[in-house]
Each structure stands twice: as structure tokens, then as C-alpha cells.
Design an enzyme around this catalytic site. Structure first.
Site, PDB file in Angstrom:
ATOM      1  N   CYS A  15       0.873  -1.169   0.000  1.00 18.96           N
ATOM      2  CA  CYS A  15       0.000   0.000   0.000  1.00 18.96           C
ATOM      3  C   CYS A  15       0.914   1.225   0.000  1.00 18.96           C
ATOM      4  O   CYS A  15       2.135   1.088   0.004  1.00 18.96           O
ATOM      5  CB  CYS A  15      -1.009   0.002   1.149  1.00 18.96           C
ATOM      6  SG  CYS A  15      -0.341   0.115   2.800  1.00 18.96           S
ATOM      7  N   CYS A  89      -2.176   1.389  -4.195  1.00 21.99           N
ATOM      8  CA  CYS A  89      -0.926   2.053  -4.575  1.00 21.99           C
ATOM      9  C   CYS A  89      -0.903   2.386  -6.051  1.00 21.99           C
ATOM     10  O   CYS A  89       0.068   2.931  -6.555  1.00 21.99           O
ATOM     11  CB  CYS A  89       0.302   1.252  -4.162  1.00 21.99           C
ATOM     12  SG  CYS A  89       0.513  -0.307  -5.028  1.00 21.99           S
ATOM     13  N   CYS A  93       3.262   0.295  -8.326  1.00 17.80           N
ATOM     14  CA  CYS A  93       3.759  -1.051  -8.070  1.00 17.80           C
ATOM     15  C   CYS A  93       4.355  -1.622  -9.346  1.00 17.80           C
ATOM     16  O   CYS A  93       3.700  -1.629 -10.376  1.00 17.80           O
ATOM     17  CB  CYS A  93       2.625  -1.952  -7.596  1.00 17.80           C
ATOM     18  SG  CYS A  93       1.868  -1.378  -6.093  1.00 17.80           S
TER      19      CYS A  93
END
Length: 140
Positions: A15, A89, A93
């Protein structure tokens, strides 16, 4: 003749701040899998400390997260994981072909009290139980 033991499946929770959702998920997976799954968590912009309301909510279930520290997301952590679970996120990522990716849409506990964090915690626990069942089919 010994049979080679299978490598443990590994899961990375990501996150933004690595201070609430991903920490709770990692703590649940570590506890509920009894060490059968390798667990990592990280954040694209880690906070200085874990959310105290998340720590309190997990402590209510007997899981101690008080010594956890938010960690920065690295490409290596993604490469070394079989499953990458993202929690808000977005595009931060890294993506690698062949990995299993799951995006869990969960409310962000940042800045909320323990009363608001409990339902998030409980939703994470349910998702973790399902994740364990998918990774370890013989799990009870």
C-alpha cells in the site's frame, strides 16, 4: 530417499504508506498460515511508523504489530514474491509477468480511530483466509 520439500509460497502486500492495511494483512497472514507462507509488506511512500489504530485493532485479536516498521517497496521484493496484493498504490507497483496480482479495494485507515479500523481489519482477515485457502489447498 528424501523428497525435496516444496518452496513456501510467498506473498507481498503493498500500500502507499505500509502503515495500516498492508501491515494488518501481513500480520494476519503470518499468524493464520502458521509459517507456511513467506510474508512481506512494503509501501511506495512508507510512513514513519505503523498506524497506532491499526496496532490497537490487531492487538484486540491477540496479534502484536507494535514493533513493525514501514518498509519501502523494492523491485526485489516483487520479484521474490509469488503473489502481490496491492491496496491502493495504483501504478506505483512494479509489474512482472508470471506473478499473481490481486488488487484489494479497502478503505484507508490513515487518520482514523480504532472504531473505524475494526471493519477494515475484519475485511482483511476474511480476504487473508481466502488467500491462504488458494495457496495451501489443504489448509484447515
Amino acid at each position: 530417499m528424501t523428497t525435496p520439500t516444496a518452496r513456501k509460497p510467498s506473498v507481498l502486500f503493498v500500500c502507499v504508506h505500509n502503515a495500516g492495511r498492508s501491515q494488518m494483512a501481513a500480520a494476519f497472514l503470518t499468524t493464520l498460515s502458521d509459517g507456511a507462507i513467506e510474508v512481506r509488506s512494503a509501501g511506495s511512500q512508507p510512513a514513519e511508523k505503523v498506524n497506532p489504530a491499526a496496532v490497537e485493532a490487531m492487538a484486540e485479536l491477540g496479534i502484536d504489530m507494535s514493533s513493525e516498521i514501514p518498509k519501502v517497496l523494492t523491485t526485489e521484493a516483487v520479484k521474490e514474491s509469488d503473489v502481490v496484493v496491492t491496496m491502493g498504490c495504483g501504478d506505483e507497483c512494479p509489474y512482472f509477468p508470471g506473478k499473481r496480482y490481486e488488487d484489494w479495494v479497502l478503505e484507508d485507515p490513515a487518520g482514523q480511530g480504532v472504531d473505524a479500523v475494526r471493519p477494515i481489519r475484519d475485511e482483511i482477515k476474511t480476504r487473508i483466509e481466502n488467500l491462504i485457502a488458494s495457496l495451501i489447498p489443504a489448509a484447515k
